[in-house]
Enzyme design. Structure first.
Site, PDB file in Angstrom:
ATOM      1  N   ARG A  62       0.830  -1.206   0.000  1.00 34.24           N
ATOM      2  CA  ARG A  62       0.000   0.000   0.000  1.00 34.24           C
ATOM      3  C   ARG A  62       0.868   1.262   0.000  1.00 34.24           C
ATOM      4  NH1 ARG A  62      -2.967   2.183   5.040  1.00 34.24           N
ATOM      5  NH2 ARG A  62      -4.183   3.934   4.221  1.00 34.24           N
TER       6      ARG A  62
ATOM      7  N   HIS B 179       0.639   4.092  -2.800  1.00 40.10           N
ATOM      8  CA  HIS B 179       0.229   5.440  -2.469  1.00 40.10           C
ATOM      9  C   HIS B 179       1.295   6.490  -2.770  1.00 40.10           C
ATOM     10  CE1 HIS B 179      -3.626   4.831   0.134  1.00 40.10           C
ATOM     11  NE2 HIS B 179      -3.618   4.075  -0.935  1.00 40.10           N
TER      12      HIS B 179
ATOM     13  N   HIS C 134      -5.588  -6.345  -3.806  1.00 43.04           N
ATOM     14  CA  HIS C 134      -6.407  -6.579  -2.625  1.00 43.04           C
ATOM     15  C   HIS C 134      -6.416  -8.049  -2.211  1.00 43.04           C
ATOM     16  CE1 HIS C 134      -8.885  -2.580  -2.950  1.00 43.04           C
ATOM     17  NE2 HIS C 134      -7.735  -2.427  -2.325  1.00 43.04           N
TER      18      HIS C 134
ATOM     19  N   TRP D  63     -10.127  -9.054   2.031  1.00 41.05           N
ATOM     20  CA  TRP D  63     -10.896  -9.329   0.832  1.00 41.05           C
ATOM     21  C   TRP D  63     -10.916 -10.829   0.541  1.00 41.05           C
ATOM     22  CZ3 TRP D  63      -8.056  -5.014   1.632  1.00 41.05           C
ATOM     23  CH2 TRP D  63      -8.613  -3.770   1.276  1.00 41.05           C
TER      24      TRP D  63
ATOM     25  N   ASP E 146     -14.466  -2.125  -5.558  1.00 38.93           N
ATOM     26  CA  ASP E 146     -14.237  -3.520  -5.956  1.00 38.93           C
ATOM     27  C   ASP E 146     -15.442  -3.987  -6.769  1.00 38.93           C
ATOM     28  OD1 ASP E 146     -12.962  -4.014  -2.664  1.00 38.93           O
ATOM     29  OD2 ASP E 146     -11.750  -3.947  -4.493  1.00 38.93           O
TER      30      ASP E 146
END
Lengths: 286, 276
Positions: free
Chosen positions: B29, B33, B153, B169, B198
Protein backbone atom coordinates in the site's frame (compact mmCIF):
# COMPACT_ATOMS: atom_id res chain seq x y z
CA UNK A 1 13.22 -45.65 -9.66
CA UNK A 2 11.78 -43.85 -12.70
CA UNK A 3 13.88 -41.01 -14.04
CA UNK A 4 12.62 -37.53 -13.30
CA UNK A 5 11.78 -35.85 -16.60
CA UNK A 6 12.50 -32.17 -16.16
CA UNK A 7 10.34 -30.87 -19.00
CA UNK A 8 8.53 -27.54 -19.21
CA UNK A 9 5.57 -28.96 -17.24
CA UNK A 10 7.88 -30.02 -14.43
CA UNK A 11 9.64 -26.65 -14.43
CA UNK A 12 6.27 -24.88 -14.22
CA UNK A 13 5.41 -26.97 -11.17
CA UNK A 14 8.76 -26.07 -9.62
CA UNK A 15 8.15 -22.35 -10.11
CA UNK A 16 4.66 -22.70 -8.68
CA UNK A 17 6.06 -24.60 -5.70
CA UNK A 18 8.67 -21.88 -5.21
CA UNK A 19 5.97 -19.22 -4.98
CA UNK A 20 3.80 -21.35 -2.68
CA UNK A 21 6.84 -21.95 -0.46
CA UNK A 22 7.63 -18.23 -0.29
CA UNK A 23 4.11 -17.48 0.83
CA UNK A 24 4.01 -20.37 3.32
CA UNK A 25 7.44 -19.76 4.82
CA UNK A 26 6.96 -15.99 5.12
CA UNK A 27 3.41 -16.30 6.40
CA UNK A 28 4.22 -18.92 9.04
CA UNK A 29 7.71 -17.61 9.90
CA UNK A 30 8.95 -21.20 9.61
CA UNK A 31 12.14 -20.61 7.63
CA UNK A 32 14.40 -22.18 10.29
CA UNK A 33 12.60 -25.53 10.47
CA UNK A 34 12.34 -25.71 6.68
CA UNK A 35 16.08 -25.15 6.38
CA UNK A 36 16.66 -27.89 8.95
CA UNK A 37 14.40 -30.27 6.99
CA UNK A 38 16.39 -29.71 3.80
CA UNK A 39 19.70 -30.17 5.62
CA UNK A 40 18.58 -33.34 7.40
CA UNK A 41 17.34 -34.95 4.19
CA UNK A 42 20.62 -34.15 2.42
CA UNK A 43 23.07 -34.64 5.29
CA UNK A 44 22.72 -38.43 5.42
CA UNK A 45 24.82 -38.77 2.26
CA UNK A 46 27.72 -41.21 2.22
CA UNK A 47 30.04 -40.46 -0.68
CA UNK A 48 31.63 -43.94 -0.48
CA UNK A 49 28.48 -46.03 -0.64
CA UNK A 50 26.44 -43.39 -2.50
CA UNK A 51 23.56 -43.88 -0.08
CA UNK A 52 21.42 -41.29 1.67
CA UNK A 53 21.39 -37.70 0.45
CA UNK A 54 18.62 -35.36 -0.75
CA UNK A 55 16.10 -37.96 -1.93
CA UNK A 56 13.00 -37.25 0.13
CA UNK A 57 13.54 -40.35 2.28
CA UNK A 58 13.13 -38.23 5.40
CA UNK A 59 9.37 -38.45 4.90
CA UNK A 60 9.56 -42.13 5.86
CA UNK A 61 8.33 -42.55 9.39
CA UNK A 62 11.33 -44.63 10.35
CA UNK A 63 13.60 -41.75 9.38
CA UNK A 64 11.74 -38.83 10.85
CA UNK A 65 11.56 -40.84 14.06
CA UNK A 66 15.37 -40.66 14.34
CA UNK A 67 16.46 -38.61 17.38
CA UNK A 68 18.17 -36.05 15.17
CA UNK A 69 14.91 -35.41 13.32
CA UNK A 70 12.81 -34.70 16.38
CA UNK A 71 10.28 -31.97 15.62
CA UNK A 72 10.61 -32.13 11.81
CA UNK A 73 7.15 -33.59 11.29
CA UNK A 74 5.81 -30.01 11.30
CA UNK A 75 8.02 -29.13 8.36
CA UNK A 76 6.95 -32.29 6.52
CA UNK A 77 3.31 -31.31 6.98
CA UNK A 78 3.93 -27.78 5.69
CA UNK A 79 5.61 -29.22 2.62
CA UNK A 80 2.66 -31.59 2.13
CA UNK A 81 0.43 -28.51 1.75
CA UNK A 82 2.62 -27.35 -1.14
CA UNK A 83 2.93 -30.84 -2.65
CA UNK A 84 -0.87 -31.10 -2.83
CA UNK A 85 -0.93 -28.00 -5.08
CA UNK A 86 2.16 -29.01 -7.06
CA UNK A 87 1.86 -32.78 -7.44
CA UNK A 88 4.55 -33.20 -10.13
CA UNK A 89 7.49 -31.98 -8.04
CA UNK A 90 9.37 -34.75 -6.26
CA UNK A 91 9.63 -34.64 -2.47
CA UNK A 92 13.41 -34.56 -2.85
CA UNK A 93 13.22 -31.40 -4.96
CA UNK A 94 10.50 -29.89 -2.78
CA UNK A 95 12.47 -30.22 0.45
CA UNK A 96 15.60 -28.72 -1.12
CA UNK A 97 13.58 -25.91 -2.71
CA UNK A 98 12.09 -25.21 0.72
CA UNK A 99 15.61 -24.84 2.12
CA UNK A 100 16.57 -22.45 -0.67
CA UNK A 101 13.43 -20.33 -0.19
CA UNK A 102 13.94 -20.29 3.60
CA UNK A 103 17.33 -18.67 3.08
CA UNK A 104 15.93 -16.25 0.50
CA UNK A 105 12.98 -14.85 2.42
CA UNK A 106 15.04 -14.29 5.56
CA UNK A 107 17.40 -12.03 3.64
CA UNK A 108 20.08 -14.59 2.75
CA UNK A 109 21.89 -15.13 -0.53
CA UNK A 110 20.25 -16.56 -3.62
CA UNK A 111 21.13 -20.26 -3.71
CA UNK A 112 21.02 -21.74 -7.19
CA UNK A 113 18.41 -24.50 -7.47
CA UNK A 114 18.52 -27.19 -10.13
CA UNK A 115 15.53 -29.59 -10.20
CA UNK A 116 15.47 -33.30 -11.02
CA UNK A 117 16.16 -35.21 -7.78
CA UNK A 118 14.54 -38.65 -7.60
CA UNK A 119 12.53 -39.75 -4.61
CA UNK A 120 13.61 -42.75 -2.57
CA UNK A 121 11.85 -44.87 0.02
CA UNK A 122 15.13 -46.17 1.41
CA UNK A 123 16.16 -44.57 4.69
CA UNK A 124 19.73 -44.77 5.95
CA UNK A 125 20.50 -45.97 9.46
CA UNK A 126 20.33 -43.55 12.33
CA UNK A 127 23.54 -41.75 13.25
CA UNK A 128 24.68 -40.10 10.03
CA UNK A 129 23.87 -36.53 11.09
CA UNK A 130 26.21 -34.65 13.44
CA UNK A 131 25.91 -34.99 17.21
CA UNK A 132 25.79 -31.54 18.79
CA UNK A 133 27.66 -32.76 21.87
CA UNK A 134 30.79 -33.67 19.98
CA UNK A 135 33.83 -31.84 18.68
CA UNK A 136 36.20 -31.22 15.80
CA UNK A 137 37.10 -34.82 14.86
CA UNK A 138 33.41 -35.81 14.78
CA UNK A 139 32.43 -32.84 12.61
CA UNK A 140 35.21 -33.61 10.14
CA UNK A 141 34.28 -37.30 10.08
CA UNK A 142 30.61 -36.62 9.38
CA UNK A 143 31.09 -33.92 6.75
CA UNK A 144 34.04 -35.56 4.96
CA UNK A 145 31.85 -38.68 4.72
CA UNK A 146 29.36 -36.55 2.77
CA UNK A 147 32.16 -35.31 0.51
CA UNK A 148 32.26 -31.81 2.00
CA UNK A 149 35.22 -29.70 3.14
CA UNK A 150 36.32 -27.61 6.13
CA UNK A 151 35.07 -24.47 4.39
CA UNK A 152 31.68 -26.13 3.87
CA UNK A 153 31.52 -27.09 7.56
CA UNK A 154 32.02 -23.51 8.71
CA UNK A 155 29.88 -21.86 6.05
CA UNK A 156 27.00 -24.27 6.61
CA UNK A 157 27.23 -23.86 10.39
CA UNK A 158 26.33 -20.27 9.59
CA UNK A 159 22.82 -21.62 9.02
CA UNK A 160 22.46 -21.31 12.78
CA UNK A 161 21.92 -17.61 12.07
CA UNK A 162 18.33 -18.80 11.77
CA UNK A 163 16.15 -20.42 14.36
CA UNK A 164 16.52 -21.85 17.82
CA UNK A 165 16.95 -25.12 19.63
CA UNK A 166 14.03 -26.56 21.60
CA UNK A 167 14.31 -28.52 24.88
CA UNK A 168 11.59 -30.93 23.78
CA UNK A 169 13.40 -31.60 20.51
CA UNK A 170 17.20 -31.56 20.80
CA UNK A 171 17.37 -30.89 24.51
CA UNK A 172 19.10 -27.58 23.90
CA UNK A 173 17.33 -24.26 24.25
CA UNK A 174 17.32 -20.90 22.53
CA UNK A 175 18.49 -18.99 19.49
CA UNK A 176 22.12 -18.52 18.41
CA UNK A 177 21.62 -14.91 17.36
CA UNK A 178 19.60 -11.88 18.39
CA UNK A 179 17.45 -12.09 15.25
CA UNK A 180 16.62 -15.72 14.59
CA UNK A 181 14.51 -14.83 11.55
CA UNK A 182 17.23 -12.86 9.82
CA UNK A 183 19.88 -14.57 7.69
CA UNK A 184 23.17 -12.74 8.17
CA UNK A 185 26.71 -13.28 9.52
CA UNK A 186 25.82 -12.53 13.14
CA UNK A 187 26.32 -16.21 14.08
CA UNK A 188 30.05 -15.78 13.47
CA UNK A 189 30.22 -12.46 15.25
CA UNK A 190 28.54 -14.02 18.27
CA UNK A 191 30.99 -16.95 18.18
CA UNK A 192 33.93 -14.57 18.38
CA UNK A 193 32.22 -12.47 21.03
CA UNK A 194 32.00 -15.48 23.37
CA UNK A 195 29.29 -16.23 25.95
CA UNK A 196 26.21 -14.01 25.74
CA UNK A 197 23.19 -14.18 28.01
CA UNK A 198 20.27 -15.81 26.22
CA UNK A 199 22.22 -17.00 23.20
CA UNK A 200 23.08 -20.64 22.53
CA UNK A 201 26.44 -22.15 21.63
CA UNK A 202 26.57 -25.90 21.05
CA UNK A 203 29.80 -27.83 21.51
CA UNK A 204 29.90 -28.18 17.75
CA UNK A 205 29.59 -24.40 17.35
CA UNK A 206 32.49 -23.80 19.77
CA UNK A 207 34.52 -26.42 17.93
CA UNK A 208 34.74 -23.99 15.02
CA UNK A 209 36.98 -21.81 17.19
CA UNK A 210 39.17 -24.67 18.40
CA UNK A 211 40.49 -25.80 15.07
CA UNK A 212 42.73 -23.37 13.15
CA UNK A 213 41.40 -24.59 9.79
CA UNK A 214 37.87 -23.76 10.91
CA UNK A 215 38.76 -20.59 12.81
CA UNK A 216 40.14 -18.71 9.85
CA UNK A 217 36.78 -19.05 8.09
CA UNK A 218 34.91 -17.94 11.22
CA UNK A 219 37.07 -14.81 11.33
CA UNK A 220 36.59 -14.13 7.63
CA UNK A 221 32.81 -14.52 7.76
CA UNK A 222 32.49 -12.46 10.93
CA UNK A 223 34.03 -9.44 9.26
CA UNK A 224 32.87 -9.95 5.68
CA UNK A 225 29.22 -10.80 5.19
CA UNK A 226 29.55 -10.80 1.40
CA UNK A 227 32.25 -13.49 1.65
CA UNK A 228 30.00 -15.52 3.95
CA UNK A 229 27.04 -15.21 1.61
CA UNK A 230 29.14 -16.24 -1.38
CA UNK A 231 30.61 -19.31 0.35
CA UNK A 232 27.33 -20.20 2.01
CA UNK A 233 25.49 -20.19 -1.31
CA UNK A 234 28.11 -22.53 -2.80
CA UNK A 235 28.14 -24.89 0.16
CA UNK A 236 24.36 -24.98 0.43
CA UNK A 237 24.07 -25.81 -3.26
CA UNK A 238 26.69 -28.55 -2.87
CA UNK A 239 24.86 -30.04 0.10
CA UNK A 240 21.52 -29.89 -1.71
CA UNK A 241 23.02 -31.80 -4.65
CA UNK A 242 24.96 -34.56 -2.86
CA UNK A 243 24.66 -37.67 -5.02
CA UNK A 244 22.59 -35.76 -7.57
CA UNK A 245 23.71 -35.10 -11.11
CA UNK A 246 21.69 -32.21 -12.44
CA UNK A 247 20.35 -33.11 -15.91
CA UNK A 248 22.31 -30.80 -18.30
CA UNK A 249 22.69 -27.45 -16.59
CA UNK A 250 21.06 -24.74 -18.69
CA UNK A 251 23.09 -21.61 -19.02
CA UNK A 252 20.89 -18.59 -18.56
CA UNK A 253 22.26 -15.83 -20.73
CA UNK A 254 21.10 -12.32 -20.00
CA UNK A 255 19.74 -10.04 -22.71
CA UNK A 256 22.78 -7.79 -22.65
CA UNK A 257 25.23 -10.65 -23.06
CA UNK A 258 23.40 -12.04 -26.10
CA UNK A 259 23.35 -8.57 -27.60
CA UNK A 260 27.05 -8.04 -26.97
CA UNK A 261 27.97 -11.47 -28.32
CA UNK A 262 25.93 -10.95 -31.49
CA UNK A 263 27.44 -7.53 -32.01
CA UNK A 264 30.91 -8.94 -31.58
CA UNK A 265 30.14 -11.74 -34.05
CA UNK A 266 28.84 -9.29 -36.62
CA UNK A 267 31.84 -7.05 -36.14
CA UNK A 268 34.26 -9.93 -36.66
CA UNK A 269 32.41 -11.17 -39.74
CA UNK A 270 32.31 -7.67 -41.16
CA UNK A 271 36.00 -7.16 -40.50
CA UNK A 272 36.86 -10.41 -42.28
CA UNK A 273 34.72 -9.53 -45.29
CA UNK A 274 36.15 -6.00 -45.48
CA UNK A 275 39.68 -7.33 -45.22
CA UNK A 276 38.90 -9.79 -48.01
CA UNK A 277 37.58 -7.04 -50.27
CA UNK A 278 40.53 -4.77 -49.61
CA UNK A 279 42.88 -7.62 -50.42
CA UNK A 280 41.08 -8.38 -53.68
CA UNK A 281 40.85 -4.72 -54.57
CA UNK A 282 44.57 -4.24 -54.01
CA UNK A 283 45.40 -7.32 -56.04
CA UNK A 284 43.36 -6.00 -58.95
CA UNK A 285 44.98 -2.60 -58.80
CA UNK A 286 48.45 -4.05 -59.20
CA UNK B 1 23.06 6.99 -6.06
CA UNK B 2 23.17 3.40 -4.89
CA UNK B 3 24.81 0.82 -7.12
CA UNK B 4 23.38 -2.57 -8.04
CA UNK B 5 25.06 -4.32 -5.09
CA UNK B 6 23.66 -1.85 -2.58
CA UNK B 7 20.20 -2.32 -4.07
CA UNK B 8 20.52 -6.10 -3.75
CA UNK B 9 21.47 -5.73 -0.09
CA UNK B 10 18.47 -3.47 0.48
CA UNK B 11 16.27 -6.03 -1.27
CA UNK B 12 17.52 -8.79 1.02
CA UNK B 13 16.97 -6.69 4.11
CA UNK B 14 13.45 -5.92 2.91
CA UNK B 15 12.75 -9.62 2.40
CA UNK B 16 13.81 -10.39 5.97
CA UNK B 17 11.81 -7.48 7.37
CA UNK B 18 8.65 -8.07 5.39
CA UNK B 19 8.63 -11.85 5.95
CA UNK B 20 9.34 -11.74 9.65
CA UNK B 21 6.90 -8.93 10.41
CA UNK B 22 4.21 -10.23 8.03
CA UNK B 23 3.77 -6.66 6.83
CA UNK B 24 3.63 -7.25 3.07
CA UNK B 25 0.15 -5.69 2.69
CA UNK B 26 0.99 -2.34 4.24
CA UNK B 27 4.30 -2.15 2.34
CA UNK B 28 2.46 -2.73 -0.92
CA UNK B 29 0.00 0.00 0.00
CA UNK B 30 2.89 2.39 0.77
CA UNK B 31 4.44 1.82 -2.64
CA UNK B 32 1.09 2.26 -4.38
CA UNK B 33 0.23 5.44 -2.47
CA UNK B 34 3.59 7.03 -3.25
CA UNK B 35 3.25 6.22 -6.95
CA UNK B 36 -0.50 6.71 -7.39
CA UNK B 37 -0.40 10.50 -7.07
CA UNK B 38 1.06 10.82 -10.55
CA UNK B 39 -0.47 13.23 -13.05
CA UNK B 40 0.70 12.42 -16.57
CA UNK B 41 -0.23 15.88 -17.88
CA UNK B 42 1.55 18.01 -15.30
CA UNK B 43 4.20 15.37 -14.56
CA UNK B 44 3.75 15.91 -10.85
CA UNK B 45 3.46 13.36 -8.07
CA UNK B 46 4.46 9.74 -8.70
CA UNK B 47 7.00 7.43 -7.04
CA UNK B 48 9.37 10.02 -5.59
CA UNK B 49 9.35 9.36 -1.86
CA UNK B 50 7.28 12.47 -1.16
CA UNK B 51 4.87 10.35 0.87
CA UNK B 52 7.32 10.57 3.79
CA UNK B 53 6.39 14.24 4.14
CA UNK B 54 4.20 14.69 7.19
CA UNK B 55 1.89 16.84 5.08
CA UNK B 56 1.28 13.94 2.70
CA UNK B 57 1.15 11.30 5.44
CA UNK B 58 -1.65 13.37 6.95
CA UNK B 59 -3.83 12.90 3.87
CA UNK B 60 -6.86 10.80 4.82
CA UNK B 61 -5.99 8.20 2.18
CA UNK B 62 -2.65 7.59 3.91
CA UNK B 63 -3.98 6.87 7.41
CA UNK B 64 -1.94 4.14 9.03
CA UNK B 65 0.98 4.30 6.60
CA UNK B 66 3.38 5.78 9.13
CA UNK B 67 4.01 2.20 10.32
CA UNK B 68 5.31 1.31 6.90
CA UNK B 69 7.41 4.50 6.68
CA UNK B 70 9.02 3.67 10.04
CA UNK B 71 9.74 0.07 9.00
CA UNK B 72 11.38 1.26 5.80
CA UNK B 73 13.47 3.66 7.86
CA UNK B 74 15.23 0.64 9.42
CA UNK B 75 16.37 -0.44 5.97
CA UNK B 76 17.22 3.10 4.84
CA UNK B 77 19.51 3.45 7.88
CA UNK B 78 21.62 0.52 6.63
CA UNK B 79 21.54 1.65 2.99
CA UNK B 80 21.59 5.44 2.98
CA UNK B 81 22.48 5.73 -0.70
CA UNK B 82 19.23 4.07 -1.78
CA UNK B 83 16.68 6.83 -2.38
CA UNK B 84 13.39 6.72 -0.48
CA UNK B 85 11.60 6.62 -3.82
CA UNK B 86 13.47 3.47 -4.84
CA UNK B 87 13.19 1.95 -1.36
CA UNK B 88 9.40 2.28 -1.21
CA UNK B 89 8.98 0.78 -4.69
CA UNK B 90 11.42 -2.03 -3.91
CA UNK B 91 9.41 -2.73 -0.75
CA UNK B 92 6.29 -3.07 -2.89
CA UNK B 93 8.04 -5.47 -5.24
CA UNK B 94 9.38 -7.59 -2.36
CA UNK B 95 5.96 -7.60 -0.65
CA UNK B 96 4.49 -9.24 -3.74
CA UNK B 97 7.41 -11.67 -4.04
CA UNK B 98 7.47 -13.04 -0.50
CA UNK B 99 3.71 -13.60 -0.44
CA UNK B 100 3.97 -15.87 -3.46
CA UNK B 101 3.23 -13.34 -6.19
CA UNK B 102 4.94 -12.82 -9.53
CA UNK B 103 8.47 -11.46 -9.91
CA UNK B 104 8.26 -7.78 -10.81
CA UNK B 105 11.15 -6.31 -12.70
CA UNK B 106 12.81 -3.52 -10.69
CA UNK B 107 15.10 -0.78 -11.93
CA UNK B 108 16.56 1.76 -9.51
CA UNK B 109 17.35 5.43 -9.99
CA UNK B 110 14.26 7.31 -8.84
CA UNK B 111 15.05 10.70 -7.33
CA UNK B 112 13.57 11.84 -4.05
CA UNK B 113 11.27 14.83 -3.83
CA UNK B 114 9.85 16.72 -0.89
CA UNK B 115 7.12 18.27 -3.04
CA UNK B 116 3.82 16.66 -2.05
CA UNK B 117 0.82 16.90 -4.36
CA UNK B 118 -2.54 18.16 -3.09
CA UNK B 119 -4.86 15.73 -1.33
CA UNK B 120 -7.39 13.89 -3.44
CA UNK B 121 -5.31 12.20 -6.15
CA UNK B 122 -5.75 8.65 -4.86
CA UNK B 123 -9.01 6.76 -5.49
CA UNK B 124 -11.98 7.12 -3.14
CA UNK B 125 -13.22 3.65 -2.16
CA UNK B 126 -16.83 4.81 -2.05
CA UNK B 127 -17.01 5.89 -5.68
CA UNK B 128 -17.67 4.18 -8.99
CA UNK B 129 -16.35 3.27 -12.41
CA UNK B 130 -16.05 6.77 -13.87
CA UNK B 131 -14.12 7.94 -10.78
CA UNK B 132 -11.74 4.99 -11.12
CA UNK B 133 -11.19 5.77 -14.78
CA UNK B 134 -10.63 9.48 -14.04
CA UNK B 135 -8.04 8.72 -11.41
CA UNK B 136 -6.13 6.00 -13.27
CA UNK B 137 -6.30 7.64 -16.72
CA UNK B 138 -4.84 10.75 -15.09
CA UNK B 139 -1.86 8.59 -14.10
CA UNK B 140 -1.63 7.29 -17.66
CA UNK B 141 -3.00 3.84 -16.83
CA UNK B 142 -5.69 1.78 -18.58
CA UNK B 143 -8.77 -0.32 -17.76
CA UNK B 144 -6.60 -3.43 -17.74
CA UNK B 145 -4.22 -1.78 -15.26
CA UNK B 146 -7.16 -0.85 -13.05
CA UNK B 147 -8.41 -4.42 -12.81
CA UNK B 148 -4.99 -6.07 -12.55
CA UNK B 149 -3.82 -3.65 -9.86
CA UNK B 150 -7.07 -4.04 -7.92
CA UNK B 151 -5.92 -7.65 -7.61
CA UNK B 152 -3.49 -6.28 -5.02
CA UNK B 153 -6.41 -6.58 -2.62
CA UNK B 154 -5.53 -10.29 -2.54
CA UNK B 155 -3.27 -9.07 0.26
CA UNK B 156 -4.21 -7.44 3.52
CA UNK B 157 -7.28 -5.99 5.11
CA UNK B 158 -9.03 -2.70 5.72
CA UNK B 159 -9.08 -1.26 9.24
CA UNK B 160 -11.98 0.63 10.75
CA UNK B 161 -9.62 3.09 12.42
CA UNK B 162 -7.85 3.77 9.13
CA UNK B 163 -10.17 3.74 6.11
CA UNK B 164 -13.39 3.12 7.98
CA UNK B 165 -13.84 -0.20 6.21
CA UNK B 166 -13.08 -3.48 7.94
CA UNK B 167 -11.64 -6.89 7.08
CA UNK B 168 -9.79 -8.84 4.44
CA UNK B 169 -10.90 -9.33 0.83
CA UNK B 170 -9.74 -12.96 0.69
CA UNK B 171 -9.45 -15.99 2.97
CA UNK B 172 -5.64 -15.84 3.03
CA UNK B 173 -4.66 -12.18 3.25
CA UNK B 174 -0.97 -13.01 3.33
CA UNK B 175 -1.06 -14.99 0.11
CA UNK B 176 -0.75 -13.32 -3.27
CA UNK B 177 -3.01 -15.18 -5.71
CA UNK B 178 -6.09 -14.63 -7.89
CA UNK B 179 -8.60 -15.38 -5.12
CA UNK B 180 -9.66 -11.69 -5.05
CA UNK B 181 -11.23 -12.17 -8.49
CA UNK B 182 -12.81 -15.51 -7.58
CA UNK B 183 -14.39 -13.85 -4.56
CA UNK B 184 -15.64 -10.94 -6.69
CA UNK B 185 -17.47 -13.32 -9.02
CA UNK B 186 -18.77 -15.35 -6.07
CA UNK B 187 -20.51 -12.32 -4.60
CA UNK B 188 -20.97 -11.49 -0.95
CA UNK B 189 -19.26 -13.76 1.61
CA UNK B 190 -19.49 -13.45 5.37
CA UNK B 191 -16.33 -11.99 6.76
CA UNK B 192 -14.95 -10.84 3.43
CA UNK B 193 -14.86 -7.21 2.31
CA UNK B 194 -15.98 -5.73 -0.98
CA UNK B 195 -15.54 -1.99 -1.39
CA UNK B 196 -17.81 -0.11 -3.78
CA UNK B 197 -14.74 0.26 -6.03
CA UNK B 198 -14.24 -3.52 -5.96
CA UNK B 199 -17.87 -4.17 -6.90
CA UNK B 200 -17.76 -1.86 -9.95
CA UNK B 201 -15.19 -4.22 -11.47
CA UNK B 202 -17.94 -6.80 -12.00
CA UNK B 203 -20.68 -4.30 -12.74
CA UNK B 204 -18.85 -2.52 -15.56
CA UNK B 205 -18.69 -4.72 -18.68
CA UNK B 206 -15.19 -3.57 -19.74
CA UNK B 207 -13.73 -4.22 -16.29
CA UNK B 208 -15.67 -7.47 -15.93
CA UNK B 209 -13.91 -9.00 -18.96
CA UNK B 210 -10.61 -8.81 -17.09
CA UNK B 211 -12.09 -10.01 -13.79
CA UNK B 212 -13.34 -13.15 -15.55
CA UNK B 213 -9.99 -13.75 -17.23
CA UNK B 214 -8.03 -13.38 -14.01
CA UNK B 215 -10.46 -15.54 -12.02
CA UNK B 216 -10.04 -18.36 -14.55
CA UNK B 217 -6.33 -17.97 -15.24
CA UNK B 218 -3.94 -17.13 -12.43
CA UNK B 219 -0.96 -17.09 -14.76
CA UNK B 220 -2.62 -14.43 -16.90
CA UNK B 221 -3.32 -12.42 -13.77
CA UNK B 222 0.29 -12.72 -12.58
CA UNK B 223 1.62 -11.73 -16.00
CA UNK B 224 -0.64 -8.68 -16.30
CA UNK B 225 -0.21 -7.74 -12.66
CA UNK B 226 3.58 -7.74 -12.97
CA UNK B 227 3.41 -5.47 -16.02
CA UNK B 228 0.92 -3.07 -14.44
CA UNK B 229 2.79 -2.96 -11.13
CA UNK B 230 6.02 -2.15 -12.94
CA UNK B 231 4.28 0.59 -14.91
CA UNK B 232 2.81 2.08 -11.76
CA UNK B 233 6.16 1.94 -9.98
CA UNK B 234 7.78 3.83 -12.84
CA UNK B 235 5.25 6.60 -13.52
CA UNK B 236 7.26 9.65 -14.49
CA UNK B 237 10.53 7.68 -14.24
CA UNK B 238 12.81 6.48 -17.03
CA UNK B 239 15.07 3.73 -15.69
CA UNK B 240 18.72 4.55 -16.61
CA UNK B 241 19.35 0.87 -17.29
CA UNK B 242 16.62 0.67 -19.90
CA UNK B 243 18.08 3.79 -21.52
CA UNK B 244 21.49 2.13 -21.54
CA UNK B 245 20.08 -0.95 -23.23
CA UNK B 246 18.29 1.19 -25.81
CA UNK B 247 21.55 3.04 -26.53
CA UNK B 248 23.44 -0.25 -26.91
CA UNK B 249 20.86 -1.53 -29.39
CA UNK B 250 21.00 1.74 -31.38
CA UNK B 251 24.79 1.64 -31.56
CA UNK B 252 24.81 -1.95 -32.77
CA UNK B 253 22.22 -1.12 -35.41
CA UNK B 254 24.38 1.83 -36.53
CA UNK B 255 27.49 -0.34 -36.77
CA UNK B 256 25.63 -2.92 -38.83
CA UNK B 257 24.22 -0.22 -41.13
CA UNK B 258 27.61 1.40 -41.67
CA UNK B 259 29.17 -1.99 -42.40
CA UNK B 260 26.52 -2.80 -44.99
CA UNK B 261 26.98 0.61 -46.66
CA UNK B 262 30.75 0.22 -46.66
CA UNK B 263 30.59 -3.28 -48.13
CA UNK B 264 28.21 -2.14 -50.86
CA UNK B 265 30.60 0.67 -51.63
CA UNK B 266 33.51 -1.73 -51.96
CA UNK B 267 31.41 -4.02 -54.11
CA UNK B 268 30.56 -1.16 -56.45
CA UNK B 269 34.19 -0.15 -56.70
CA UNK B 270 35.10 -3.71 -57.43
CA UNK B 271 32.49 -3.91 -60.17
CA UNK B 272 33.77 -0.68 -61.68
CA UNK B 273 37.34 -2.02 -61.62
CA UNK B 274 36.31 -5.21 -63.35
CA UNK B 275 34.50 -3.39 -66.10
CA UNK B 276 37.58 -1.34 -66.92
Amino acid sequence: MAKVIVDSEYLKDVERARRELRSLISGKNCAPIMLRLAWHDAGTYDVNTKTGGPNGSIRNEEEYAHGANSGLKIALEFCEQVKSKCPKITYADLYQLAGVVAVEVTGGPTVSFVPGRKDSKISPKEGRLPDANKGVPHLKEVFYRMGLSDKDIVALSGGHTLGRAHPERSGFDGPWTKEPLKFDNSYFQELLKGETEGLLKLKTDLALLDDPDFRRYVELYAKDEDAFFKDYAESHKKLSELGFTPPGAKTIVKDGTILAQSAFGIAVAAAVVIAGYLYEARKKMK
Amino acid sequence: MADGKEMERARRDLRALISSKNCAPIMLRLAWHDAGTYDAKTKTGGPNGSIRNQAELNHAANTGLKIAIDLCEEVKAKHPRVSYADLYQLAGVVAVEVTGGPTIDFDGGRKDSMASPEEGRLPDAKQGASHLRNVFNRMGLSDQDIVALSGGHTLGRAHAERSGFQGPWTRDPLKFDNSYFLELLRGDSTGLLKLPTDKVLVEDPQFRKFVTLYAEDEEAFFRDYAASHKRLSELGFSPPSSLRLAMKKTMIAAVVAVTVVFLSYLYEINKTELSK
